[in-house]
Motif scaffolding. Sequence first.
Motif, PDB file in Angstrom:
ATOM      1  N   LYS A  77     -11.322 -13.507  -7.406  1.00 41.18           N
ATOM      2  CA  LYS A  77     -11.874 -12.372  -6.659  1.00 41.18           C
ATOM      3  C   LYS A  77     -11.349 -12.362  -5.229  1.00 41.18           C
ATOM      4  CE  LYS A  77     -16.113 -11.486  -9.181  1.00 41.18           C
ATOM      5  NZ  LYS A  77     -17.560 -11.298  -9.107  1.00 41.18           N
ATOM      6  N   ILE A  78     -11.269 -13.543  -4.614  1.00 40.82           N
ATOM      7  CA  ILE A  78     -10.737 -13.629  -3.252  1.00 40.82           C
ATOM      8  C   ILE A  78      -9.288 -13.165  -3.221  1.00 40.82           C
ATOM      9  CG2 ILE A  78     -10.022 -15.268  -1.445  1.00 40.82           C
ATOM     10  CD1 ILE A  78     -12.600 -16.845  -2.115  1.00 40.82           C
ATOM     11  N   GLU A  79      -8.514 -13.566  -4.204  1.00 40.08           N
ATOM     12  CA  GLU A  79      -7.107 -13.154  -4.262  1.00 40.08           C
ATOM     13  C   GLU A  79      -6.971 -11.636  -4.391  1.00 40.08           C
ATOM     14  OE1 GLU A  79      -3.183 -13.807  -7.080  1.00 40.08           O
ATOM     15  OE2 GLU A  79      -4.730 -15.354  -7.053  1.00 40.08           O
ATOM     16  N   VAL A  80      -7.793 -11.028  -5.235  1.00 42.36           N
ATOM     17  CA  VAL A  80      -7.767  -9.571  -5.395  1.00 42.36           C
ATOM     18  C   VAL A  80      -8.170  -8.888  -4.092  1.00 42.36           C
ATOM     19  CG1 VAL A  80      -8.911  -7.642  -6.563  1.00 42.36           C
ATOM     20  CG2 VAL A  80      -8.111  -9.591  -7.895  1.00 42.36           C
ATOM     21  N   LEU A  81      -9.210  -9.409  -3.444  1.00 43.68           N
ATOM     22  CA  LEU A  81      -9.645  -8.837  -2.173  1.00 43.68           C
ATOM     23  C   LEU A  81      -8.556  -8.958  -1.105  1.00 43.68           C
ATOM     24  CD1 LEU A  81     -13.349 -10.058  -2.068  1.00 43.68           C
ATOM     25  CD2 LEU A  81     -12.550  -7.701  -2.310  1.00 43.68           C
ATOM     26  N   GLN A  82      -7.861 -10.080  -1.079  1.00 45.28           N
ATOM     27  CA  GLN A  82      -6.772 -10.255  -0.111  1.00 45.28           C
ATOM     28  C   GLN A  82      -5.640  -9.266  -0.381  1.00 45.28           C
ATOM     29  OE1 GLN A  82      -6.076 -14.494  -0.578  1.00 45.28           O
ATOM     30  NE2 GLN A  82      -7.114 -14.927   1.356  1.00 45.28           N
ATOM     31  N   GLN A  83      -5.329  -9.048  -1.647  1.00 44.13           N
ATOM     32  CA  GLN A  83      -4.289  -8.071  -1.993  1.00 44.13           C
ATOM     33  C   GLN A  83      -4.708  -6.670  -1.577  1.00 44.13           C
ATOM     34  OE1 GLN A  83      -3.791  -8.731  -6.185  1.00 44.13           O
ATOM     35  NE2 GLN A  83      -2.498 -10.526  -5.901  1.00 44.13           N
ATOM     36  N   ASN A  84      -5.978  -6.324  -1.809  1.00 46.05           N
ATOM     37  CA  ASN A  84      -6.483  -5.013  -1.406  1.00 46.05           C
ATOM     38  C   ASN A  84      -6.460  -4.853   0.110  1.00 46.05           C
ATOM     39  OD1 ASN A  84      -6.961  -4.303  -4.055  1.00 46.05           O
ATOM     40  ND2 ASN A  84      -9.128  -4.822  -3.990  1.00 46.05           N
ATOM     41  N   LEU A  85      -6.820  -5.903   0.824  1.00 50.68           N
ATOM     42  CA  LEU A  85      -6.803  -5.867   2.282  1.00 50.68           C
ATOM     43  C   LEU A  85      -5.385  -5.670   2.806  1.00 50.68           C
ATOM     44  CD1 LEU A  85      -8.204  -6.141   5.012  1.00 50.68           C
ATOM     45  CD2 LEU A  85      -7.980  -8.626   4.790  1.00 50.68           C
ATOM     46  N   THR A  86      -4.435  -6.375   2.241  1.00 52.11           N
ATOM     47  CA  THR A  86      -3.039  -6.223   2.648  1.00 52.11           C
ATOM     48  C   THR A  86      -2.543  -4.810   2.381  1.00 52.11           C
ATOM     49  OG1 THR A  86      -2.605  -8.564   2.228  1.00 52.11           O
ATOM     50  CG2 THR A  86      -0.690  -7.112   2.310  1.00 52.11           C
ATOM     51  N   ALA A  87      -2.872  -4.264   1.213  1.00 53.16           N
ATOM     52  CA  ALA A  87      -2.460  -2.897   0.886  1.00 53.16           C
ATOM     53  C   ALA A  87      -3.093  -1.902   1.860  1.00 53.16           C
ATOM     54  CB  ALA A  87      -2.850  -2.559  -0.551  1.00 53.16           C
ATOM     55  N   THR A  88      -4.360  -2.098   2.180  1.00 53.47           N
ATOM     56  CA  THR A  88      -5.058  -1.206   3.120  1.00 53.47           C
ATOM     57  C   THR A  88      -4.448  -1.313   4.515  1.00 53.47           C
ATOM     58  OG1 THR A  88      -7.088  -1.423   1.844  1.00 53.47           O
ATOM     59  CG2 THR A  88      -7.303  -0.611   4.096  1.00 53.47           C
ATOM     60  N   GLN A  89      -4.139  -2.517   4.946  1.00 55.08           N
ATOM     61  CA  GLN A  89      -3.515  -2.701   6.256  1.00 55.08           C
ATOM     62  C   GLN A  89      -2.146  -2.025   6.315  1.00 55.08           C
ATOM     63  OE1 GLN A  89      -3.729  -6.987   6.451  1.00 55.08           O
ATOM     64  NE2 GLN A  89      -5.500  -6.923   7.826  1.00 55.08           N
ATOM     65  N   ASN A  90      -1.398  -2.130   5.226  1.00 53.40           N
ATOM     66  CA  ASN A  90      -0.084  -1.471   5.177  1.00 53.40           C
ATOM     67  C   ASN A  90      -0.219   0.046   5.252  1.00 53.40           C
ATOM     68  OD1 ASN A  90       1.241  -3.921   5.041  1.00 53.40           O
ATOM     69  ND2 ASN A  90       1.386  -3.897   2.806  1.00 53.40           N
ATOM     70  N   LYS A  91      -1.198   0.598   4.569  1.00 50.76           N
ATOM     71  CA  LYS A  91      -1.441   2.045   4.633  1.00 50.76           C
ATOM     72  C   LYS A  91      -1.867   2.463   6.028  1.00 50.76           C
ATOM     73  CE  LYS A  91      -2.764   2.555  -0.204  1.00 50.76           C
ATOM     74  NZ  LYS A  91      -3.871   2.813  -1.138  1.00 50.76           N
ATOM     75  N   LEU A  92      -2.695   1.659   6.655  1.00 51.86           N
ATOM     76  CA  LEU A  92      -3.155   1.959   8.009  1.00 51.86           C
ATOM     77  C   LEU A  92      -1.992   1.928   8.997  1.00 51.86           C
ATOM     78  CD1 LEU A  92      -5.522   2.592   9.828  1.00 51.86           C
ATOM     79  CD2 LEU A  92      -5.939   0.144  10.043  1.00 51.86           C
ATOM     80  N   ARG A  93      -1.103   0.953   8.853  1.00 52.60           N
ATOM     81  CA  ARG A  93       0.077   0.899   9.725  1.00 52.60           C
ATOM     82  C   ARG A  93       0.941   2.145   9.543  1.00 52.60           C
ATOM     83  NH1 ARG A  93       0.767  -4.454   7.725  1.00 52.60           N
ATOM     84  NH2 ARG A  93      -0.384  -5.844   9.070  1.00 52.60           N
ATOM     85  N   LEU A  94       1.105   2.553   8.304  1.00 48.56           N
ATOM     86  CA  LEU A  94       1.892   3.746   8.017  1.00 48.56           C
ATOM     87  C   LEU A  94       1.227   4.974   8.622  1.00 48.56           C
ATOM     88  CD1 LEU A  94       4.387   4.829   6.497  1.00 48.56           C
ATOM     89  CD2 LEU A  94       2.913   5.106   4.507  1.00 48.56           C
ATOM     90  N   PHE A  95      -0.089   5.076   8.484  1.00 39.94           N
ATOM     91  CA  PHE A  95      -0.834   6.191   9.054  1.00 39.94           C
ATOM     92  C   PHE A  95      -0.722   6.182  10.575  1.00 39.94           C
ATOM     93  CE2 PHE A  95      -4.870   7.934  10.709  1.00 39.94           C
ATOM     94  CZ  PHE A  95      -4.780   9.223  10.186  1.00 39.94           C
ATOM     95  N   ASP A  96      -0.881   5.017  11.189  1.00 37.78           N
ATOM     96  CA  ASP A  96      -0.744   4.896  12.651  1.00 37.78           C
ATOM     97  C   ASP A  96       0.653   5.279  13.102  1.00 37.78           C
ATOM     98  OD1 ASP A  96      -3.342   4.127  13.062  1.00 37.78           O
ATOM     99  OD2 ASP A  96      -2.898   1.977  13.182  1.00 37.78           O
ATOM    100  N   HIS A  97       1.635   4.923  12.330  1.00 38.51           N
ATOM    101  CA  HIS A  97       3.029   5.238  12.663  1.00 38.51           C
ATOM    102  C   HIS A  97       3.229   6.755  12.722  1.00 38.51           C
ATOM    103  CE1 HIS A  97       7.376   4.934  12.904  1.00 38.51           C
ATOM    104  NE2 HIS A  97       7.461   5.744  11.857  1.00 38.51           N
ATOM    105  N   TYR A  98       2.665   7.453  11.754  1.00 41.35           N
ATOM    106  CA  TYR A  98       2.804   8.919  11.723  1.00 41.35           C
ATOM    107  C   TYR A  98       1.964   9.591  12.817  1.00 41.35           C
ATOM    108  CZ  TYR A  98       5.478   8.786   7.431  1.00 41.35           C
ATOM    109  OH  TYR A  98       6.451   8.559   6.493  1.00 41.35           O
ATOM    110  N   GLN A  99       0.858   8.966  13.210  1.00 37.23           N
ATOM    111  CA  GLN A  99       0.012   9.519  14.270  1.00 37.23           C
ATOM    112  C   GLN A  99       0.696   9.445  15.625  1.00 37.23           C
ATOM    113  OE1 GLN A  99      -2.518  11.246  13.966  1.00 37.23           O
ATOM    114  NE2 GLN A  99      -3.519  10.693  12.070  1.00 37.23           N
ATOM    115  N   ILE A 100       1.494   8.402  15.836  1.00 31.92           N
ATOM    116  CA  ILE A 100       2.174   8.211  17.119  1.00 31.92           C
ATOM    117  C   ILE A 100       3.281   9.227  17.305  1.00 31.92           C
ATOM    118  CG2 ILE A 100       3.625   6.612  18.430  1.00 31.92           C
ATOM    119  CD1 ILE A 100       1.973   4.330  17.185  1.00 31.92           C
ATOM    120  N   GLU A 101       3.958   9.585  16.246  1.00 34.78           N
ATOM    121  CA  GLU A 101       5.099  10.505  16.352  1.00 34.78           C
ATOM    122  C   GLU A 101       4.703  11.916  16.620  1.00 34.78           C
ATOM    123  OE1 GLU A 101       7.406   9.927  12.828  1.00 34.78           O
ATOM    124  OE2 GLU A 101       8.026   7.969  13.471  1.00 34.78           O
TER     125      GLU A 101
END
Length: 101
Positions: A77-101
């Motif tokens: 369960k911890i491994e799945v949660l870590q994978q989900n957190l990483t995916a969410t962080q990657n999406k957030l970075r992508l969203f932040d990247h588009y917000q800055i431009e």
Amino acid sequence: MNNKNLIQIKQFCVYHEIENTFITELHNYGLLEIIIQDEDEYLQQEQLPALEKMIRMHYDLKINLEGIDAIYHLLNKIEVLQQNLTATQNKLRLFDHYQIE
């Protein structure tokens, strides 16, 4: 299934100096998959890291099978949660990247 990826349980148990019944009990708990071919029992090579962790938990730390079952499922369960957190962080970075431009 490729026989090169199968480990004979008898040989594994002799090498690790453990009882075959330990593997059978882990299988009964649903923690391992045993493959039967030509009237012999095998494990998939991919299962070995998890199995070796369970062996250390049981024989070195004296954790019973119920404890191993609980720990194994919590670690998954911890491994799945870590994978989900990483995916969410990657999406957030992508969203932040588009917000800055």
